[in-house]
Design a protein around this motif. Structure first.
Motif, PDB file in Angstrom:
ATOM      1  N   LYS A  74       0.827  -1.203   0.000  1.00 39.98           N
ATOM      2  CA  LYS A  74       0.000   0.000   0.000  1.00 39.98           C
ATOM      3  C   LYS A  74       0.867   1.261   0.000  1.00 39.98           C
ATOM      4  O   LYS A  74       0.563   2.242  -0.683  1.00 39.98           O
ATOM      5  CB  LYS A  74      -0.921   0.005   1.222  1.00 39.98           C
ATOM      6  CG  LYS A  74      -2.098  -0.947   1.120  1.00 39.98           C
ATOM      7  CD  LYS A  74      -2.970  -0.848   2.353  1.00 39.98           C
ATOM      8  CE  LYS A  74      -4.187  -1.739   2.254  1.00 39.98           C
ATOM      9  NZ  LYS A  74      -5.027  -1.667   3.473  1.00 39.98           N
ATOM     10  N   MET A  75       1.946   1.233   0.772  1.00 39.31           N
ATOM     11  CA  MET A  75       2.831   2.386   0.846  1.00 39.31           C
ATOM     12  C   MET A  75       3.461   2.671  -0.516  1.00 39.31           C
ATOM     13  O   MET A  75       3.530   3.816  -0.967  1.00 39.31           O
ATOM     14  CB  MET A  75       3.922   2.152   1.887  1.00 39.31           C
ATOM     15  CG  MET A  75       4.856   3.341   2.057  1.00 39.31           C
ATOM     16  SD  MET A  75       6.205   2.987   3.202  1.00 39.31           S
ATOM     17  CE  MET A  75       7.101   1.754   2.242  1.00 39.31           C
ATOM     18  N   GLU A  95       2.296   1.763  -3.477  1.00 39.73           N
ATOM     19  CA  GLU A  95       1.267   2.227  -4.404  1.00 39.73           C
ATOM     20  C   GLU A  95       0.937   3.694  -4.147  1.00 39.73           C
ATOM     21  O   GLU A  95       0.695   4.458  -5.082  1.00 39.73           O
ATOM     22  CB  GLU A  95       0.009   1.364  -4.276  1.00 39.73           C
ATOM     23  CG  GLU A  95       0.179  -0.036  -4.819  1.00 39.73           C
ATOM     24  CD  GLU A  95       0.666  -0.032  -6.244  1.00 39.73           C
ATOM     25  OE1 GLU A  95      -0.059   0.474  -7.127  1.00 39.73           O
ATOM     26  OE2 GLU A  95       1.780  -0.524  -6.502  1.00 39.73           O
ATOM     27  N   SER A  96       0.942   4.096  -2.885  1.00 38.60           N
ATOM     28  CA  SER A  96       0.703   5.496  -2.539  1.00 38.60           C
ATOM     29  C   SER A  96       1.818   6.378  -3.089  1.00 38.60           C
ATOM     30  O   SER A  96       1.565   7.467  -3.624  1.00 38.60           O
ATOM     31  CB  SER A  96       0.613   5.652  -1.021  1.00 38.60           C
ATOM     32  OG  SER A  96       0.441   6.999  -0.664  1.00 38.60           O
ATOM     33  N   GLN A  97       3.055   5.914  -2.990  1.00 40.55           N
ATOM     34  CA  GLN A  97       4.192   6.655  -3.532  1.00 40.55           C
ATOM     35  C   GLN A  97       4.090   6.771  -5.043  1.00 40.55           C
ATOM     36  O   GLN A  97       4.400   7.822  -5.622  1.00 40.55           O
ATOM     37  CB  GLN A  97       5.497   5.969  -3.134  1.00 40.55           C
ATOM     38  CG  GLN A  97       5.814   6.065  -1.649  1.00 40.55           C
ATOM     39  CD  GLN A  97       7.017   5.237  -1.260  1.00 40.55           C
ATOM     40  OE1 GLN A  97       7.476   4.373  -2.012  1.00 40.55           O
ATOM     41  NE2 GLN A  97       7.540   5.489  -0.065  1.00 40.55           N
ATOM     42  N   GLU A 125       1.354   6.878  -6.781  1.00 42.97           N
ATOM     43  CA  GLU A 125       0.315   7.860  -7.088  1.00 42.97           C
ATOM     44  C   GLU A 125       0.832   9.284  -6.931  1.00 42.97           C
ATOM     45  O   GLU A 125       0.522  10.160  -7.736  1.00 42.97           O
ATOM     46  CB  GLU A 125      -0.898   7.632  -6.176  1.00 42.97           C
ATOM     47  CG  GLU A 125      -1.665   6.355  -6.485  1.00 42.97           C
ATOM     48  CD  GLU A 125      -2.846   6.161  -5.563  1.00 42.97           C
ATOM     49  OE1 GLU A 125      -3.110   7.052  -4.730  1.00 42.97           O
ATOM     50  OE2 GLU A 125      -3.506   5.103  -5.665  1.00 42.97           O
TER      51      GLU A 125
END
Length: 200
Positions: free
Chosen positions: A179-180, A182-184, A186
């Motif tokens: 998740k981290m 994927e957030s980066q 984005e």
């Protein structure tokens, strides 16, 4: 471990699982029939009709197809509860399986197979969703579907697949790291788009 995550990006979980299957004996192996079960709940609540896509998960059928493909009577459609999965038996080999990560409930065509995890203290739903995208699971799915009619994968055959199962704490760690990243991604995509807009 986090550095490995960054280096492998999308293939992170797949790469680590290939290592587990071939070389790492600290994880127990478990057959899917021990931790998943099929759901056959009928659509008695007039839930929205979903389609399963290869790369976007569940999408409303009307957005996936220009013409109506769902029956006007969806009472025989299968409900997809939160944290449940659904797949097209004839297209799972090309990635047509999706995970309901929302709090909402939808329904899918009766031809689809809907399943859920029996004990989430043993298998994290989001971890299983990541595992389904790995090369290892893809190869196992192709193996089980090979030779059957139209290379379809029944729930019974899916249940024959054996997976390595880390402790739930390690599963959660992998989910959090993914998740981290994927957030980066984005955030990076957002700023790249801003730069492109200024240059145009």
């Amino acid at each position: 471990e986090l550095e490995k995550v960054k280096q492998n990006a999308w293939n992170l979980v797949g790469s680590s699982y290939r290592e587990v299957v071939k070389f790492n004996t600290q994880y127990q192996s478990i057959q899917l029939n021990e931790i998943i079960e099929e759901l056959k709940l009928k659509n008695t609540i007039s839930a929205p009709v979903w389609s399963v896509t290869n790369n976007k998960g569940f999408v409303p059928t009307e957005k996936q197809f220009k013409n109506q493909v769902a029956s006007n009577n969806t009472k025989n459609y299968k409900l997809v509860l939160p944290e449940a999965f659904a797949y097209n038996p004839a297209r799972i080999n090309v990635g047509s399986i999706a995970y309901n990560s929302t709090n909402g409930t939808g329904c899918v065509s009766p031809m689809y197979i809907v399943l859920k995890i029996i004990d989430e203290s043993k298998l994290h739903p989001e971890f299983f969703n990541l595992l389904l995208k790995t090369a290892y699971l893809h190869s196992q799915i192709e193996l089980m579907a090979y030779g059957s009619i139209r290379q379809t994968l029944s729930f019974k055959d899916l249940c024959k697949i054996i997976i390595p199962l880390p402790l739930i704490e390690e599963q959660q760690k992998i989910v959090n790291e993914h998740k981290m990243i994927e957030s980066q991604k984005e955030i990076i995509s957002y700023f790249e788009a801003k730069v492109r807009d200024k240059l145009n």
